[in-house]
Structures are given as C-alpha cells and as structure tokens.
Design a protein around this motif. Structure first.
Motif, short mmCIF file in Angstrom:
data_model
loop_
_atom_site.label_atom_id
_atom_site.label_comp_id
_atom_site.label_asym_id
_atom_site.label_seq_id
_atom_site.Cartn_x
_atom_site.Cartn_y
_atom_site.Cartn_z
N VAL A 24 -75.29 79.82 -38.07
CA VAL A 24 -74.15 80.67 -38.43
C VAL A 24 -74.40 82.14 -38.10
CG1 VAL A 24 -72.75 81.52 -40.37
CG2 VAL A 24 -73.30 79.07 -40.18
N TRP A 27 -69.26 89.01 -45.56
CA TRP A 27 -69.57 87.60 -45.84
C TRP A 27 -68.28 86.83 -46.15
CZ3 TRP A 27 -74.97 86.02 -46.70
CH2 TRP A 27 -75.12 84.67 -47.03
N PRO A 82 -79.00 75.86 -41.17
CA PRO A 82 -77.59 76.26 -41.07
C PRO A 82 -77.42 77.76 -40.94
CG PRO A 82 -78.00 75.04 -43.13
CD PRO A 82 -79.29 75.10 -42.39
N MET A 83 -78.31 78.53 -41.55
CA MET A 83 -78.20 79.98 -41.45
C MET A 83 -78.56 80.45 -40.04
SD MET A 83 -79.41 81.40 -45.17
CE MET A 83 -78.16 82.69 -45.21
N PHE A 92 -76.41 80.54 -50.08
CA PHE A 92 -75.19 80.23 -49.34
C PHE A 92 -73.94 80.71 -50.07
CE2 PHE A 92 -76.77 76.25 -46.82
CZ PHE A 92 -77.86 76.97 -46.37
N GLN A 143 -68.64 78.26 -43.32
CA GLN A 143 -69.34 77.89 -42.08
C GLN A 143 -70.66 77.18 -42.40
OE1 GLN A 143 -69.52 80.79 -38.79
NE2 GLN A 143 -68.45 82.21 -40.16
N LEU A 144 -71.39 77.68 -43.38
CA LEU A 144 -72.65 77.05 -43.76
C LEU A 144 -72.42 75.64 -44.28
CD1 LEU A 144 -74.28 80.13 -45.53
CD2 LEU A 144 -75.07 79.08 -43.41
N GLU A 145 -71.38 75.49 -45.09
CA GLU A 145 -71.05 74.15 -45.62
C GLU A 145 -70.67 73.19 -44.50
OE1 GLU A 145 -69.53 74.71 -50.17
OE2 GLU A 145 -68.05 75.04 -48.60
N TRP A 191 -71.88 73.11 -41.48
CA TRP A 191 -73.09 72.63 -40.80
C TRP A 191 -73.93 71.75 -41.72
CZ3 TRP A 191 -73.64 72.22 -35.88
CH2 TRP A 191 -72.87 73.02 -35.03
N VAL A 203 -68.42 82.99 -44.34
CA VAL A 203 -69.77 82.52 -44.05
C VAL A 203 -70.11 81.28 -44.86
CG1 VAL A 203 -72.23 83.09 -44.30
CG2 VAL A 203 -70.65 84.75 -43.28
N THR A 204 -69.75 81.28 -46.14
CA THR A 204 -70.06 80.11 -46.98
C THR A 204 -69.42 78.84 -46.41
OG1 THR A 204 -70.32 81.47 -48.97
CG2 THR A 204 -69.83 79.14 -49.29
#
Length: 350
Positions: free
Chosen positions: A276, A238, A272-273, A140, A246-248, A250, A243-244
């Motif tokens: 996203v 990224w 989560p991936m 992530f 967004q992952l956090e 979720w 992206v990081t």
C-alpha cells in the motif's frame, strides 16, 4: 461673584474626575500586564503541542510496553500523551501497573481494540502463530482508534527510546504522504547484521513473486523494504487515501491467494503495508530505528553504535525480557517490575 464661584467648583470637579480617570487607566493597564505575565508563566506546558504515541499492551509482554513508555517519558520534556491499546482482558492489568509505579505521572489513555474487525482477514499460519495476534494489526486502524490528532507516532512494544521523542515527532512528511517509515537499506552500519542473520531487506523477502497478483503490482523484487514497527503518520492523509481499506483488501486477498506468509519476511503485518505504501511514504532518520536486535541470540552491535542510536528495536524472535537475547542491559535499564508479580523476566539464573 456667585457665578464665578460656581464655575470654579465645576472646573475643580472636572479636574478631580480627570485625575481619577488617569489613575484608573494606569492601574488597569498594570493589572492587565500582570495578568498577561502570569498567563505566560503558567501556560507553556498547556500551550505545548501534544505528542500522541500509540503502543500496544499484549498479554504476556506487558513488561515490554512498560519499558518502552518508561524510556520515552524519561528522555523528553515534551507533552506526551500515550494511547495504550489492548484487548478487553488486558487493559485493567496495564492500567494498574502504571498507576502503581513511578509512571503514575504520565498522561495516558487506554483504548480497547476489538479483534472482530479482523474476522476473515487473517490467514492462519502455524509457523509463527504469535505474529497473528490481533494487536499486531492495530497500526492498520490508527484513525479509528485515535481521532483528535493530525499527526501520530506508532511504536511496536519491543523498542527502547534513547532520544527525545519530540525529534521523531518533528519528522517531515512530504505532501500527499500518509506515513513515514525507516527503510531497511538506509544505514550501512546494519548491513553486516542483516547478512549475518539472513535477514531480508527487499520486497522479495516479503512477497511471493510466483503469484500473479504480486507480479501485477509492477514492483521490482529488489526494491528496498521498510519496517512498520516505528511509524509517524498523518491522520488526514491516511483517511483521505482510505489506507485502512486498502490494507484490509490485501489482507483479504492473502487469505484467498496466499500472497505472503510469516515464513518469508518474518511477519504478516509488514507485507500489506509494503504494498500500500510503495513509493508513497516519507523516511524516518535511520538512527531513530535501529532494528534486528532480536534476530539472533549471538550477534551483537558495537556498544558505541548502540549508544548513538535514538531508538532500539528487538524485532525478531529473541526478546530482551526472555532468554536467550542480546543487549538486555539496554532494555532492562528502563524496565519497571510488575507490582502484581504476574509478569516476570526470564533469565538464566531464574
């Protein structure tokens, strides 16, 4: 006569200077050509593009990391730089292992991962606590850990690479895509394995569609999933797409709403991936990610199929350094014993 003599002396001097200039020019060009030729001979490795490969070294499974690195290094002439990510207490062990084995010639850097970045973002799940280990979430945070590269390969530790890693690195990412993955429906040869072990290969297997937040995504539950154990990533995209973050987001929502769990698709880092990157990722050649080797201690692929594979992935519970497991010979070919004796293989006769 005196004047004529003086003119002749001047002409002679000019002739000598002209000859010297011509000789100097020829010698200078020759030495320059030799220097350029020498530069060309000595620099191909220096000029070759560096291939960054990120892999984790977790306590209790460092033998996996070593075997994966060994397989990559042995099957390529490319200029590979390994980023080995670990926690503070594991890094000295993996460094000594490499420096005191035949891998001492590899180019590598150790990177410490701070698990505090995950505080409050992981929902505790008793069914498979090993999946909640901090290093499972390193993927992530790639741009935060690896900063000088435009393109990066991330690999889970339970893989063996049988092809040339340069080929994987050359995977084309479509404009606007931050990553490429291998789709779970992309290789008919694996479908029988998936059915026989009850594996899920759609979003329904990873996300809880009873929850409104998941339904609001508008993603069909029958959409084919992908596996983030092998990633080719574009760091610029990224970062630009955050992206990081967004992952956090979720991960945090899962803590609050229980949107996915390890009892569904077998992992909490994949879900989560899937959210996203839905509809926003490129595809890796399916032969570069033959997976499910760790999903059953009994079900096997054909030897011919595995020989053709570029990368083997023992995702699942049954790891090739433990017992029971399948196709352990293909993994053990690349294993290098721990010089300290701390890591040992588990075998039926041991």
């Amino acid at each position: 006569m005196a004047l004529l003599k003086k003119i002749n002396q001047i002409l002679l001097l000019l002739l000598i200077l002209t000859v010297c200039a011509i000789l100097y020019n020829k010698v200078h060009k020759a030495s320059s050509a030799l220097r350029n030729e020498a530069d060309d001979l000595e620099s191909p490795k220096e000029m070759e593009e560096e291939i960054p490969v990120v892999i984790c070294a977790a306590a209790g499974r460092m033998g996996a990391t070593v075997a994966a690195i060994s397989s990559i290094y042995s099957n390529t002439e490319a200029n590979v730089l390994f980023y080995i990510v670990g926690l503070k207490n594991t890094i000295p062990h993996i460094r000594k292992w490499i420096e005191n084995s035949k891998l001492k010639e590899i180019k590598f850097k150790t990177v410490e991962f701070n698990p505090m970045v995950l505080k409050g973002k992981i929902r505790q799940d008793a069914s498979r606590p090993e999946l909640l280990q901090p290093l499972n979430f390193v993927r992530f945070y790639l741009p935060l850990l690896i900063q000088k590269h435009e393109k990066v390969i991330y690999l889970d530790d339970d893989v063996i690479v049988q092809g040339d890693i340069q080929e994987l690195y050359d995977t084309k990412l479509a404009p606007g895509h931050a990553a490429a993955f291998s789709d779970d429906c992309d290789l008919p040869s694996t479908h029988e394995m998936v059915r026989s072990v009850g594996m899920q290969n759609t979003y329904m297997g990873f996300l809880d569609y009873r929850k409104q937040a998941i339904r609001d995504l508008g993603i069909s539950p029958s959409t084919c999933s992908f596996n983030p154990g092998v990633i080719v990533a574009n760091m610029t995209e990224w970062k630009n797409q955050r992206v990081t973050k967004q992952l956090e987001k979720w991960m945090q929502r899962n803590v609050e709403e229980n949107l996915y769990s390890s009892t569904l698709g077998g992992g909490v880092a994949t879900s989560p991936m899937l959210i996203v990157f839905h509809g926003k990722h490129s595809t890796i050649n399916p032969m570069w990610h033959i997976r499910h080797l760790g999903w059953s201690p009994d079900t096997r692929y054909s030897e011919h199929f595995l020989q053709e594979a570029k990368l083997l992935h023992w995702n699942g519970r049954y790891k090739p350094w433990d017992y029971p497991s399948v196709h352990t010979d293909l993994w053990e070919n690349w294993f290098i014993p721990d010089p300290s004796g701390k890591f040992k293989l588990t075998r039926p006769d041991s």
